[in-house]
Design an enzyme around this catalytic site. Structure first.
Site, PDB file in Angstrom:
ATOM      1  N   CYS A 144       0.783  -1.169   0.002  1.00 54.76           N
ATOM      2  CA  CYS A 144       0.032  -0.026  -0.159  1.00 54.76           C
ATOM      3  C   CYS A 144       0.775   1.279   0.146  1.00 54.76           C
ATOM      4  O   CYS A 144       0.375   2.332  -0.661  1.00 54.76           O
ATOM      5  CB  CYS A 144      -0.852   0.212   1.096  1.00 54.76           C
ATOM      6  SG  CYS A 144      -2.062  -1.297   1.341  1.00 54.76           S
TER       7      CYS A 144
HETATM    8  C1  BEZ Z   1       0.442  -4.742   1.821  1.00 55.23           C
HETATM    9  O1  BEZ Z   1       0.048  -3.503   1.541  1.00 55.23           O
HETATM   10  O2  BEZ Z   1       1.658  -5.003   1.708  1.00 55.23           O
HETATM   11  C2  BEZ Z   1      -0.587  -5.724   2.336  1.00 55.23           C
HETATM   12  C3  BEZ Z   1      -1.652  -5.184   2.874  1.00 55.23           C
HETATM   13  C4  BEZ Z   1      -2.508  -6.027   3.669  1.00 55.23           C
HETATM   14  C5  BEZ Z   1      -2.261  -7.423   3.504  1.00 55.23           C
HETATM   15  C6  BEZ Z   1      -0.976  -7.884   2.765  1.00 55.23           C
HETATM   16  C7  BEZ Z   1      -0.262  -6.945   2.527  1.00 55.23           C
END
Ligand code: BEZ
Length: 211
Positions: A45
Site C-alpha cells: 500500500c
Molecule cells: C500490503 O500492502 O503490503 C498488504 C496489505 C494487506 C495485506 C497484505 C499486504
C-alpha cells in the site's frame, strides 16, 4: 447485488485527509477514480500511494480527480503520509478517506469476506462525469496495481465517450482504433472521411480521431 458498470456510483459523506466530503459534490462533473487499499502502514500500500501521488499530474491533465480509501482512522492517515513521502519520494497530494466504520467499503463492496473479512481488497472504480461507473477492478492484497494501466483505460474511456470507436488490445494513446461495430459503412464514411482498413467487415481499423 454488487455494483455494475453503468450504475450510478453511490453517494456518501466521509472524513478525508483534506476534510469532510460529500462524494457526488466532490466529483463535481469531473471524471473520478476511487480506490481502496487494505491497510495503512503496510508495504505494498505504501508503494501504491506513492505511485498515485507521482502520477497525480497525469490524472489532472485528463480532468480526473483521485481519492483513496482504507478502513483506518483519520489520525493514522496523517502519520502514515510521512512514511509515504520519506520512502517513495512523493507526498500525498490527493485525499484519503478514513472509513473505519466501513460505510463506504460496504456501499461499494470493497470487503470480500472470503478473502479477508476485515480489510478491503484493492478495488478501483472509475466514475464518469455523469456519475456512472465506467470501470471496476479488484486486486488481491498481495499484488500492487499498475496505475499506468488505469490511466490507459481512462484514455480509452475518454476517447470512446466522444467518438464512435473502440480501442483494441494493448492500445495506447495515438495508436489506431477500431470503428464501432454499431456503425454501418455508410455512417462510418461520414465520421471517418479519410477511410479505414477493413481486415474483416466487422474489424475496421482507422487512425485515432483528434479531440
Ligand atoms: C500490503 O500492502 O503490503 C498488504 C496489505 C494487506 C495485506 C497484505 C499486504
Amino acid at each position: 447485488m454488487s455494483l455494475q458498470l453503468g450504475d450510478i456510483a453511490p453517494d456518501f459523506t466521509a472524513e478525508t485527509t483534506q476534510g469532510p466530503i460529500r462524494f457526488h459534490q466532490w466529483i463535481d462533473g469531473s471524471w473520478a477514480v476511487l480506490f481502496s487499499h487494505p491497510k495503512n502502514f503496510t508495504p505494498v500500500c505504501t508503494t501504491e500511494l506513492g505511485e498515485v501521488a507521482r502520477l497525480k499530474p497525469e490524472f489532472d491533465q485528463r480532468g480526473v480527480k483521485v481519492i483513496g480509501l482504507s478502513v483506518d482512522p483519520l489520525a493514522e492517515h496523517g502519520t502514515w503520509a510521512k512514511d509515504i513521502e520519506e520512502t517513495q519520494g512523493h507526498a500525498l497530494n490527493f485525499p484519503l478517506i478514513a472509513d473505519s466504520d466501513r460505510t463506504v467499503s460496504d456501499l461499494y463492496g470493497m470487503v470480500h469476506p472470503n478473502a479477508d473479512d476485515t480489510l478491503t481488497v484493492r478495488s478501483v472504480f472509475v466514475i464518469g462525469p455523469d456519475k456512472r461507473l465506467k470501470l471496476s477492478i479488484n486486486y488481491p492484497a498481495s499484488t500492487g496495481r499498475n496505475f499506468e494501466e488505469i490511466l490507459r483505460v481512462i484514455d480509452s474511456l475518454q476517447l470512446t465517450a466522444h467518438h464512435s470507436v473502440a480501442t483494441p488490445v494493448n492500445w495506447r494513446q495515438g495508436d489506431d482504433v477500431i470503428i464501432a461495430p454499431s456503425l454501418s459503412d455508410e455512417q462510418a464514411r461520414e465520421k471517418f472521411p479519410s477511410g479505414w482498413n477493413a481486415l474483416k467487415p466487422y474489424l475496421r481499423v482507422t487512425s485515432q480521431p483528434r479531440t
